[in-house]
Design a protein around this motif. Structure first.
Motif, PDB file in Angstrom:
ATOM      1  N   ALA A 226       0.816  -1.208   0.000  1.00  0.00           N
ATOM      2  CA  ALA A 226       0.000   0.000   0.000  1.00  0.00           C
ATOM      3  C   ALA A 226       0.846   1.254   0.000  1.00  0.00           C
ATOM      4  O   ALA A 226       0.377   2.327  -0.406  1.00  0.00           O
ATOM      5  N   CYS A 227       2.091   1.143   0.449  1.00  0.00           N
ATOM      6  CA  CYS A 227       2.918   2.335   0.594  1.00  0.00           C
ATOM      7  C   CYS A 227       4.375   1.913   0.753  1.00  0.00           C
ATOM      8  O   CYS A 227       4.676   0.896   1.365  1.00  0.00           O
ATOM      9  N   ASP A 228       5.292   2.700   0.196  1.00  0.00           N
ATOM     10  CA  ASP A 228       6.732   2.465   0.333  1.00  0.00           C
ATOM     11  C   ASP A 228       7.395   3.840   0.329  1.00  0.00           C
ATOM     12  O   ASP A 228       7.647   4.422  -0.722  1.00  0.00           O
ATOM     13  N   LEU A 229       7.651   4.380   1.542  1.00  0.00           N
ATOM     14  CA  LEU A 229       8.105   5.765   1.666  1.00  0.00           C
ATOM     15  C   LEU A 229       9.183   5.897   2.740  1.00  0.00           C
ATOM     16  O   LEU A 229       9.263   5.082   3.664  1.00  0.00           O
ATOM     17  N   PRO A 230      10.000   6.965   2.676  1.00  0.00           N
ATOM     18  CA  PRO A 230      10.883   7.292   3.794  1.00  0.00           C
ATOM     19  C   PRO A 230      10.041   7.629   5.026  1.00  0.00           C
ATOM     20  O   PRO A 230       8.901   8.098   4.903  1.00  0.00           O
ATOM     21  N   PRO A 231      10.576   7.397   6.240  1.00  0.00           N
ATOM     22  CA  PRO A 231       9.779   7.582   7.456  1.00  0.00           C
ATOM     23  C   PRO A 231       9.129   8.958   7.595  1.00  0.00           C
ATOM     24  O   PRO A 231       7.948   9.054   7.959  1.00  0.00           O
ATOM     25  N   ALA A 232       9.872  10.045   7.321  1.00  0.00           N
ATOM     26  CA  ALA A 232       9.314  11.389   7.524  1.00  0.00           C
ATOM     27  C   ALA A 232       8.087  11.619   6.637  1.00  0.00           C
ATOM     28  O   ALA A 232       7.090  12.203   7.073  1.00  0.00           O
ATOM     29  N   GLU A 233       8.144  11.141   5.393  1.00  0.00           N
ATOM     30  CA  GLU A 233       7.005  11.313   4.481  1.00  0.00           C
ATOM     31  C   GLU A 233       5.813  10.475   4.925  1.00  0.00           C
ATOM     32  O   GLU A 233       4.666  10.935   4.911  1.00  0.00           O
ATOM     33  N   LEU A 234       6.085   9.236   5.323  1.00  0.00           N
ATOM     34  CA  LEU A 234       4.992   8.353   5.722  1.00  0.00           C
ATOM     35  C   LEU A 234       4.285   8.873   6.968  1.00  0.00           C
ATOM     36  O   LEU A 234       3.051   8.925   7.030  1.00  0.00           O
TER      37      LEU A 234
END
Length: 568
Positions: A226-234
């Motif tokens: 569902a999602c694959d993002l750097p921590p700050a963006e997520l």
């Protein structure tokens, strides 16, 4: 740019016993030296993804695959599970299920013995792996005598001895107290930085894992990424809530106070987050909120009076422990691994007898009551679900206690179905228990006790392996029982659970009572936190960073406000 060591391309997998795929159209690349966190609700497919990476699928769990999965550049299905084990080292959430040696040293050496490594080289590699894992002085110890943290380190040393390229951790924090869990995350981080190995962590406890940085967070939901993002963006996106996952508490507090969480704030850790302009809003929120209801009147139900107990005559696990549990109370018992928390529950249930002291229920000494007699009023849910399960089918397991009590079949069906709905298990009511995940098995054991409607229910680590949605459903159900006068005792390492649901917390350390107070006071008392291997809540850290004059008031406000939000 580093090379890809794991590559999923349009990958799907369907277990042999199922018609619909568990993984659907997975496209994912993990590069050499990356540190990746995979999260998702129960049944999302994250454990299945892990089993594909380490070769348990299809070699142990058969099924049908489609698409491509390449490990270190080779198709996974063209490699044997033995070859994959030399590339991917797995540390499971249940360390006891991985032990094969009589000593720590033998267990670490197992993979080397299978590879026919010469004896001298084997000794050197075992010693080096144990030292790297922080257990160099435990090589002659029995694995069964170790603490939860030491067991995890033994498993880690075993995979390090094999010199694998990829380290896969399946819920490494599930059985650890907060302090030991923090140290485990620090240890994994240090190893990754020093060795450059690729690290994949699968874990429900997002906030605890983010104690040290990760490169990416992958959210799985319903068999897809569902999602694959750097921590700050997520953490700024709101995607966690959209998939039923819990965001770190300090971020929820900021949102309640009207602060917009953006990547620029560096929201991935409370020690890093930028609070310019946020401190005033937090202070206004705390000052302006008043809790709607006060504590209920305390009516003592269960009392331990100067109870002493030791598994060995010379060593006391509990030393003249006295405590009172009130009727209808939700009480948390916390403390480090080995502090005696589970021992207290076993003494209450009658599995063990105190060396001295007494246990009273409803004003009567129950020292002479049998285990069966106590079980009519006291229900106990063990930490490891595999120690409680005896039936093949889920429905039969939950109905078993009612059948033993000769409850009419129609009433059994009504009560079992009702509890299965509350526990999020109704869709699996006809499933074999062997097909369930660890977290689902945990809910089965809780359901099998809840259906009996006991006067007291004791739960040993009730949230272990549970995602946020099922955690909330379960705890709201338990709170409903509490409001009807049933007493709920939770043996827990989960500080979130303690804050959100316990009306009172008793902390054990060195066999004695180190604290007995409201959870927010316990977790803002540094002396108790350090003595009992707890962890100060991130809310307290946020309050200190914001310069609030009374940090514990932020914790108190958050608990009360959050309860109201979830009730609505």
């Amino acid at each position: 740019m580093s090379k890809a060591v794991i590559e999923f391309t349009d990958f799907s997998f369907t277990y042999r016993a199922q018609q619909e795929p568990t993984l659907r159209g997975i496209n994912l690349s993990i590069r050499e030296g990356e540190k990746v966190l995979i999260v998702g609700p129960s049944g999302s497919g994250k454990s299945t993804l892990a089993h594909c990476i380490n070769g348990l699928i299809p070699f142990y769990y058969p099924g049908e695959t489609a698409g491509s999965l390449r490990i270190m550049g080779q198709e996974q299905q063209e490699q044997s599970i033995a070859a994959l084990s030399q590339t991917v080292g797995t540390v499971l959430q249940d360390p006891d299920g991985q032990f094969v040696g009589l000593t720590v040293g033998e267990d670490i050496a197992f993979v080397l013995e299978n590879a026919a490594v010469p004896l001298q080289e084997m000794k050197e590699r075992v010693t080096a792996a144990a030292r790297a894992a922080g257990i160099g002085d435990l090589l002659s110890a029995s694995p069964q005598e170790l603490s939860g943290g030491q067991k995890q380190k033994t498993m880690l040393a075993g995979v390090l001895a094999g010199n694998v390229d990829i380290l896969l951790f399946d819920e490494p924090l599930a059985s650890l107290d907060p302090f030991t869990g923090t140290r485990t995350i620090e240890h994994i981080d240090r190893l990754q930085r020093e060795t450059g190995k690729t690290v994949i962590i699968i874990e429900h406890r997002l906030e605890e894992v983010l104690h040290r940085p990760v490169d990416r967070i992958i959210i799985m939901n319903d068999g897809v990424i569902a999602c694959d993002l750097p921590p700050a963006e997520l953490l700024s996106s709101g995607l966690l809530a959209g998939t039923g996952l819990r965001e770190p508490l300090y971020l929820t507090a900021l949102r309640y106070a009207g602060v917009a969480v953006t990547p620029d704030l560096q929201p991935q850790h409370p020690e890093l987050i930028r609070l310019e302009g946020a401190a005033q809003r937090l202070e206004q929120w705390v000052d302006g909120y008043r809790e709607q209801s006060g504590p209920a009147e305390a009516v003592p139900l269960l009392e331990l009076k100067e109870v002493t107990f030791g598994y060995e005559r010379e060593t006391a696990v509990l030393d003249k422990l006295s405590l009172t549990v009130n009727r209808g109370e939700m009480l948390a018992i916390a403390g480090r691994n080995g502090a005696g928390k589970s021992t207290v529950s076993k003494l209450i249930c009658g599995f063990y007898k105190p060396s001295s002291g007494s246990i009273w229920l409803n004003g009567r000494d129950i020292g002479r009551d049998t285990i069966k007699e106590r079980a009519e009023r006291i229900g106990f849910v063990m930490q490891n679900p595999n120690h409680m399960l005896s039936k093949t089918l889920l429905y039969d397991e939950v109905a078993f206690g009612l059948k033993l009590r000769d409850v009419p079949e129609e009433l059994i069906r009504e009560r079992v179905h009702g509890v299965l709905r509350i526990c999020g298990l109704h869709a699996f009511r006809e499933w074999p228990i062997s097909a369930l995940s660890y977290g689902q098995k945990k809910r089965v054991t809780i359901a099998s006790i809840l259906v009996l409607e006991p006067e007291i229910i004791i739960l040993d680590e009730p949230t272990a392996g549970q995602d946020y949605r099922h955690y909330n459903e379960m705890m709201e159900f338990l709170r409903g029982l509490s409001s009807r006068g049933i007493t709920v005792i939770m043996i827990t390492h989960d500080m979130h659970l303690m804050l959100e649901y316990a009306q009172r917390a008793i902390v054990l350390a060195d066999g004695k009572k180190a604290g007995d107070d409201r959870p927010e006071r316990i977790l803002t008392d540094r002396s108790i936190v350090e003595k009992a291997n707890l962890r100060e809540t991130s809310l307290y850290t946020l309050a200190l960073r914001a310069g609030l004059q009374q940090p514990e008031e932020l914790v108190r406000t958050f608990i009360a406000f959050d309860r109201e939000v979830r009730r609505r």
